[in-house]
Design an enzyme around this catalytic site. Structure first.
Site, mmCIF file in Angstrom:
data_model
loop_
_atom_site.group_PDB
_atom_site.id
_atom_site.type_symbol
_atom_site.label_atom_id
_atom_site.label_comp_id
_atom_site.label_asym_id
_atom_site.label_seq_id
_atom_site.Cartn_x
_atom_site.Cartn_y
_atom_site.Cartn_z
ATOM 1 N N SER A 50 -6.179 2.490 6.787
ATOM 2 C CA SER A 50 -6.164 1.077 6.393
ATOM 3 C C SER A 50 -5.379 0.275 7.431
ATOM 4 O O SER A 50 -4.601 0.829 8.223
ATOM 5 C CB SER A 50 -5.503 0.922 5.024
ATOM 6 N N ASP A 84 -10.351 0.909 6.939
ATOM 7 C CA ASP A 84 -10.373 0.337 5.590
ATOM 8 C C ASP A 84 -9.557 -0.956 5.539
ATOM 9 O O ASP A 84 -8.458 -1.027 6.101
ATOM 10 C CB ASP A 84 -9.743 1.387 4.651
ATOM 11 N N HIS A 179 -5.984 -1.273 -7.227
ATOM 12 C CA HIS A 179 -5.294 -0.432 -6.238
ATOM 13 C C HIS A 179 -3.916 0.010 -6.724
ATOM 14 O O HIS A 179 -3.328 -0.622 -7.592
ATOM 15 C CB HIS A 179 -5.104 -1.207 -4.923
ATOM 16 N N HIS A 207 -13.236 1.332 -4.814
ATOM 17 C CA HIS A 207 -11.845 1.231 -4.359
ATOM 18 C C HIS A 207 -10.917 1.479 -5.545
ATOM 19 O O HIS A 207 -11.301 1.340 -6.698
ATOM 20 C CB HIS A 207 -11.574 -0.153 -3.761
ATOM 21 N N GLY A 208 -9.676 1.843 -5.242
ATOM 22 C CA GLY A 208 -8.698 2.037 -6.315
ATOM 23 C C GLY A 208 -9.051 3.198 -7.231
ATOM 24 O O GLY A 208 -8.783 3.159 -8.434
ATOM 25 N N SER A 210 -7.760 6.085 -7.581
ATOM 26 C CA SER A 210 -6.648 6.896 -8.120
ATOM 27 C C SER A 210 -6.350 6.568 -9.575
ATOM 28 O O SER A 210 -5.839 7.407 -10.305
ATOM 29 C CB SER A 210 -5.377 6.667 -7.296
ATOM 30 N N ASN A 229 -12.845 6.000 -2.758
ATOM 31 C CA ASN A 229 -11.615 5.770 -1.982
ATOM 32 C C ASN A 229 -10.385 6.216 -2.770
ATOM 33 O O ASN A 229 -10.144 5.733 -3.882
ATOM 34 C CB ASN A 229 -11.463 4.278 -1.676
ATOM 35 N N THR A 232 -3.490 6.527 -3.369
ATOM 36 C CA THR A 232 -2.294 6.767 -4.174
ATOM 37 C C THR A 232 -2.258 8.199 -4.721
ATOM 38 O O THR A 232 -1.184 8.815 -4.795
ATOM 39 C CB THR A 232 -2.243 5.737 -5.328
#
Ligand code: G3H
Ligand code: ZN
Length: 283
Positions: A50, A84, A179, A207-208, A210, A229, A232
Site C-alpha cells: 500500500s 494498493d 478496514h 477490501h477490509g 480481515s 485483500n 490486519t
C-alpha cells in the site's frame, strides 16, 4: 518463475470458483512468509504494497518492491505484485518500473464522474505498460467507521456501467466491510455480492477482509469475490507472536529471534486463509 500477471491469475480463479488472497506486505518477513505459505499450500497469491507501507519505507517503493519482485520470481507458485491504495500516478509508475503487475489508484473520494475520468486515463497508460488496473466504486471499506447502512455500497447497475466506460480490469466493491478491523464482526451484504457478480464481467475485489467472519468470507468467494485483500489479519499474527516471545524472553536483543517467530506465525495465518478461500492446489 516470472512474476504472475494479476489479471490473468484472477480470471483463472473467477472461472475456477476460488479466491486469491492479496496480502499486504509491511517488511520482507511478511513477504517471505506469504510466499512460503502459498508454496506450502500450492496456491497462487498476490503480494500487495500500500502507499502507507511505502511511506513507512521512507517514501521509496523500490527497495521493498524489488525485494518482493525477487521473491515472486524465485517462488514455486504464481505470485503477482499489486500496488494498493495509491493516491498518485507517480507512485503507480514507480511500482510498474519495479515489476508490479497491477495498480490501484484510489480515486473513490472524488465524484463518480471524476473517478471514472481518472480511471480511463490510468487504464490507457497501464495497458500500454502491460499492467492491470483495479478500480473502485463506492465507499470502499468505509475507512473510518463500520458500514452498517446501504449508503456508500456499490450499486450493480452503476458498477456495470463504470467498468464498461473505464475498461478497468478489476473492480473493488463496497459491500459492508471496513478496514483495520481486529475482530471479525463485519456484516457483509452477501446478496449484493451475488448481484454484483452477475452484473460485472471482471473479477471483484473485497477490501477490509480481515473483519469478515470466516463463514461469510468463504460464502462471499462462492458468490463471486475473487481478490480478497487481507492486511490486519496478518499483522495481528505477526505482532501477537512478537509480543508473546518478548514477554517470555525479556532479555532477548537479537531481532532474528522474535522475527523468526513472527514470520512463522504469518506463514500459518497465510496457509489458513488460503485454505478458507479454496486456493489449495490451484497453483
Ligand atoms: O487495503 C487493505 C486491505 O483492504 C485489507 O484491509 O486490513 O482490513 O484486512 P484489512
Ligand atoms: Zn483496502
Amino acid at each position: 518463475m516470472a512474476i504472475a500477471a494479476t489479471v490473468e491469475l484472477l480470471h483463472r480463479a473467477r472461472a475456477g470458483g476460488y479466491g486469491v488472497p492479496a496480502f499486504n506486505v509491511i517488511g520482507i518477513e511478511h513477504a517471505e512468509a506469504i510466499v512460503r505459505g502459498a508454496e506450502l499450500e500450492r496456491a497462487p497469491v498476490i503480494l500487495q504494497l500500500s502507499e502507507n507501507a511505502v511511506k513507512y519505507h521512507l517514501g521509496a517503493i523500490e527497495p521493498i518492491g524489488r525485494a518482493c519482485a525477487e521473491l515472486a520470481r524465485a517462488a514455486r507458485v504464481p505470485v503477482a505484485l499489486h500496488l494498493d491504495h495509491a493516491t498518485t500516478v507517480g507512485l503507480c509508475e514507480r511500482a510498474v518500473a519495479a515489476g508490479f503487475s497491477s495498480v490501484m489508484l484510489d480515486t473513490t473520494d472524488l465524484p463518480d464522474a471524476e473517478n471514472a475520468r481518472q480511471t480511463v486515463a490510468l487504464v490507457a497508460w497501464a495497458h500500454a505498460h502491460d499492467t492491470g488496473v483495479e478500480a473502485a466504486l463506492g465507499v470502499v471499506g468505509g475507512k473510518d467507521a463500520l458500514q452498517t447502512t446501504d449508503e456508500g455500497k456499490t450499486d450493480p447497475d452503476a458498477a456495470r456501467a463504470f467498468v464498461a466506460q473505464t475498461g478497468a480490469d478489476l473492480l473493488a466493491v463496497a459491500v459492508g466491510t471496513s478496514h483495520y478491523m481486529v475482530e471479525q464482526t463485519a456484516r457483509i451484504d452477501l446478496d449484493l455480492v451475488s448481484r454484483l457478480r452477475a452484473a460485472v464481467p471482471v473479477p471483484l475485489v473485497l477490501h477490509g477482509s480481515s473483519g469478515v467472519p470466516d463463514a461469510d468470507l468463504a460464502e462471499a468467494v462462492r458468490r463471486g469475490i475473487v481478490k480478497v485483500n487481507l492486511a490486519t489479519h496478518l499483522n495481528k499474527a505477526f505482532t501477537g507472536a512478537v509480543r508473546s516471545f518478548l514477554d517470555a524472553n525479556p532479555d532477548v536483543v537479537d531481532p532474528r529471534k522474535y522475527l523468526t517467530e513472527a514470520r512463522d506465525a504469518v506463514t500459518d495465518a497465510v496457509r489458513d486463509r488460503v485454505r478458507l478461500l479454496g486456493g489449495v492446489g490451484q497453483a
